[in-house]
Design a protein around this motif. Structure first.
Motif, PDB file in Angstrom:
ATOM      1  N   VAL A 131     -14.350 -19.846  68.140  1.00 46.34           N
ATOM      2  CA  VAL A 131     -14.944 -20.453  66.953  1.00 46.34           C
ATOM      3  C   VAL A 131     -14.972 -21.960  66.791  1.00 46.34           C
ATOM      4  CG1 VAL A 131     -14.542 -20.637  64.462  1.00 46.34           C
ATOM      5  CG2 VAL A 131     -13.952 -18.282  65.528  1.00 46.34           C
ATOM      6  N   GLN A 132     -16.125 -22.370  66.884  1.00 48.62           N
ATOM      7  CA  GLN A 132     -16.137 -24.040  66.911  1.00 48.62           C
ATOM      8  C   GLN A 132     -16.051 -24.455  65.552  1.00 48.62           C
ATOM      9  OE1 GLN A 132     -16.193 -25.578  69.496  1.00 48.62           O
ATOM     10  NE2 GLN A 132     -16.926 -23.793  71.183  1.00 48.62           N
ATOM     11  N   VAL A 133     -14.906 -25.191  65.215  1.00 48.32           N
ATOM     12  CA  VAL A 133     -14.634 -25.679  63.862  1.00 48.32           C
ATOM     13  C   VAL A 133     -14.873 -27.345  63.946  1.00 48.32           C
ATOM     14  CG1 VAL A 133     -12.828 -26.155  62.457  1.00 48.32           C
ATOM     15  CG2 VAL A 133     -12.807 -24.067  63.564  1.00 48.32           C
ATOM     16  N   VAL A 155      -9.844 -20.728  69.016  1.00 45.09           N
ATOM     17  CA  VAL A 155     -10.632 -21.829  68.234  1.00 45.09           C
ATOM     18  C   VAL A 155     -10.670 -23.068  68.955  1.00 45.09           C
ATOM     19  CG1 VAL A 155      -8.334 -21.803  67.160  1.00 45.09           C
ATOM     20  CG2 VAL A 155     -10.441 -22.647  65.611  1.00 45.09           C
ATOM     21  N   ASN A 192     -19.486 -23.668  63.976  1.00 48.06           N
ATOM     22  CA  ASN A 192     -19.778 -22.368  63.196  1.00 48.06           C
ATOM     23  C   ASN A 192     -18.911 -22.249  62.079  1.00 48.06           C
ATOM     24  OD1 ASN A 192     -17.936 -21.535  65.114  1.00 48.06           O
ATOM     25  ND2 ASN A 192     -19.599 -20.578  66.230  1.00 48.06           N
ATOM     26  N   ALA A 193     -17.837 -23.261  61.845  1.00 50.40           N
ATOM     27  CA  ALA A 193     -16.933 -23.122  60.754  1.00 50.40           C
ATOM     28  C   ALA A 193     -16.520 -24.546  60.462  1.00 50.40           C
ATOM     29  CB  ALA A 193     -15.554 -22.278  61.220  1.00 50.40           C
ATOM     30  N   ARG A 215     -22.277 -21.118  57.600  1.00 55.40           N
ATOM     31  CA  ARG A 215     -20.920 -21.708  58.218  1.00 55.40           C
ATOM     32  C   ARG A 215     -19.569 -21.150  57.369  1.00 55.40           C
ATOM     33  NH1 ARG A 215     -24.866 -22.477  60.467  1.00 55.40           N
ATOM     34  NH2 ARG A 215     -25.300 -24.415  62.003  1.00 55.40           N
ATOM     35  N   HIS A 216     -18.777 -20.624  58.100  1.00 59.12           N
ATOM     36  CA  HIS A 216     -17.400 -20.014  57.490  1.00 59.12           C
ATOM     37  C   HIS A 216     -16.622 -21.296  56.935  1.00 59.12           C
ATOM     38  CE1 HIS A 216     -18.056 -16.250  59.525  1.00 59.12           C
ATOM     39  NE2 HIS A 216     -18.156 -16.772  60.653  1.00 59.12           N
ATOM     40  N   VAL A 411      -9.192 -17.234  61.726  1.00 61.70           N
ATOM     41  CA  VAL A 411      -9.898 -16.853  62.853  1.00 61.70           C
ATOM     42  C   VAL A 411     -10.047 -15.406  62.984  1.00 61.70           C
ATOM     43  CG1 VAL A 411      -9.795 -16.669  65.403  1.00 61.70           C
ATOM     44  CG2 VAL A 411      -9.334 -18.895  64.144  1.00 61.70           C
ATOM     45  N   ILE A 414     -12.863 -14.226  60.779  1.00 56.12           N
ATOM     46  CA  ILE A 414     -14.170 -14.653  61.282  1.00 56.12           C
ATOM     47  C   ILE A 414     -14.573 -13.483  62.468  1.00 56.12           C
ATOM     48  CG2 ILE A 414     -15.470 -16.122  62.754  1.00 56.12           C
ATOM     49  CD1 ILE A 414     -14.136 -18.438  61.264  1.00 56.12           C
ATOM     50  N   ASN A 415     -13.579 -13.002  63.140  1.00 57.27           N
ATOM     51  CA  ASN A 415     -13.717 -11.970  64.643  1.00 57.27           C
ATOM     52  C   ASN A 415     -13.844 -10.616  63.679  1.00 57.27           C
ATOM     53  OD1 ASN A 415     -13.919 -14.008  66.103  1.00 57.27           O
ATOM     54  ND2 ASN A 415     -11.782 -13.976  66.769  1.00 57.27           N
TER      55      ASN A 415
END
Ligand code: C2G
Length: 452
Positions: A131-133, A155, A192-193, A215-216, A411, A414-415
């Motif tokens: 997860v790219q924050v 993450v 993406n978040a 986006r989250h 996370v 999200i998953n």
């Protein structure tokens, strides 16, 4: 007969696990395998195990190598098992060299070479993309967030946005984050978040923009300034299929959940009163003190104090009354909020210019729970009764500064692993926005000197 014992999580069972069990078995005649519970893994900081305990036990069983499988659910269990079961050899992979030397008092300790280049973490990362924050804001909480995110696998925090170029450039450089200050959309394209840690009044707008673009969002408290805004954000998130979490870290701390569940279990009878206090004397120059619109004690700490109230008494109160001591610029230095529920009372106390005892007291018909400061991290609490000699003490495990639990939950959602938001429900988050809304109206009235 030589008895061998080994322990592990055995998540996403792989070749490394198999090799370890095979060599463990070869050390003796009888192999006992201890498989950790989710509870114990969380306690020792493994926050995102994917397979259930039953699946992990089943995978160990299927190898045909274990003569006996047991469950490991607490710290200190290893010497208990070794003595109880008459174990001759304890073994574990070489990633643990030295850690278990204390067991030499009870049996032989063997560290087996770890199989290179395979691990549950790598498999987890392959199963779910990282997860790219991106972080919005450069405030005091962000360095803490960055440090804690390192303890959560899956993450990566790589970008930061702040409309003020002069702030974001040095900040990005210092923390090795790609800085963005012009187009918010450009920043969103990289991630993406997002984690929103900007000033309170900007939360809603940033959250709305990010959710609209799929986006989250993990948003610092308060999420919104009205029920309407909060509901709109949650509806939008549902429509777009993204996760929206209000970052009230207390809600995700393991001890807090344990305390709430204990209070609900009937151990103190029916809950009739919840009193929560959070105060911190704040220097005059800081935002909480200086921002006459969105500063103040309640907006700063109220999410913490409202949380146990709504968790234990529900979100439907009959009446709420506010009282604040205001500074000259109008910020509340100290606020008391009194709730009346059908069968219970509650009080939230927050202060930035008044210091009080930061404790949480949950009073019931058969006893009470007392959590001392910092109860919002819930490192310990006590259950007390009429008989003053009878006190049950609880000291849940707590790691870091608490943010890692919130990030891990975000996370996992999200998953798609944790589908239900039980740590902090949407209803609780919306109810908090409702109190914020009423509080802002009340303060406006108080500032203008109008009667309530
Ligand atoms: N292992 C291995 N090679 C790998 C990966 C893991 O030899 N590539 C070994 C580990 O060293 C451990 C066992 O497989 O002995 C189980 O690994 P995990 O499931 O990661 O469990 P772990 O966290 O190491 O638990 O009480 C639990 C124990 O302390 C060990």
């Amino acid at each position: 007969m030589k008895k061998v014992i080994t322990y592990g999580t055995f998540d996403l069972f792989h070749e490394g696990h198999y090799n370890l069990l095979k060599r463990a078995k070869a050390l003796g005649d009888y192999l006992i395998v201890g498989v950790t519970t989710e509870y114990y893994d969380r306690q020792r900081g493994k926050l995102n195990v994917l397979n259930s305990l039953l699946d992990r036990v089943e995978n160990v069983r299927k190898t045909g190598l274990a003569d006996e499988i047991i469950v490991e659910d607490h710290e200190g269990q290893k010497p208990e098992d070794i003595q109880k079961m008459g174990v001759d050899i304890f073994t574990v992979g070489s990633d643990w060299v030295g850690t278990f030397d204390y067991l030499k008092e009870f049996c032989q300790v063997v560290y087996l070479e770890r199989t290179p280049e395979i691990s549950s973490s790598v498999l987890r990362a392959n199963k779910f993309p990282i997860v790219q924050v991106g972080v919005v804001g450069c405030g005091r909480i962000v360095p803490r967030f960055l440090a804690e995110a390192k303890f959560v696998s899956g993450v990566n925090v790589g970008a930061v946005y702040n409309p003020h170029r002069e702030n974001v450039l040095p900040f990005g450089k210092k923390y090795k984050l790609e800085p963005y200050y012009e187009e918010f959309d450009e920043f969103l394209k990289q991630v993406n978040a997002i984690y929103i840690a900007s000033p309170h009044e900007t939360h809603y707008d940033y959250a709305k923009m990010a959710i609209s673009r799929g986006r989250h969002v993990l948003c610092e408290k308060p999420l919104a300034f009205s029920v309407g805004q909060a509901e709109e954000l949650y509806h939008l998130a549902k429509e777009k299929g993204v996760v929206l979490t209000e970052g009230i870290k207390t809600a995700f701390c393991p001890g807090f959940m344990q305390m709430m569940n204990l209070a609900r279990s009937g151990i103190i009878g029916e809950v009739r009163d919840v009193e929560a206090c959070f105060s911190r004397i704040t220097p005059p120059g800081l935002r909480e003190m200086a921002d006459d619109q969105y500063g103040g004690a309640f907006l700063e700490f109220g999410s913490y104090t409202l949380l146990p109230i709504f968790k234990l008494l529900g979100c439907h109160y009959e009446n709420v009354e506010f009282d604040s001591i205001l500074a000259e610029n109008g910020v509340d230095l100290y606020s008391k909020i009194h709730f009346r529920f059908k069968h219970a009372l509650a009080m939230s106390k927050t202060g930035i210019g008044v210091k009080s005892e930061g404790q949480l007291v949950i009073a019931g018909t058969g006893g009470y729970i007392l959590a001392e400061s910092p109860w919002w991290l819930t490192k310990s609490f006590e259950v007390r009764y009429e008989d003053p000699t009878k006190i049950d003490k609880y000291s849940p495990k707590f790691l870091g500064d608490g943010l890692r639990y919130e990030i891990a939950d975000f996370v996992s959602k999200i998953n798609g692993i944790e589908r239900i938001s039980y740590c902090l429900t949407q209803e609780e988050s919306v109810a908090m926005a409702g109190v914020v809304e009423k509080f802002m109206e009340e303060r406006k009235r108080q500032k203008e000197g109008q009667p309530a």
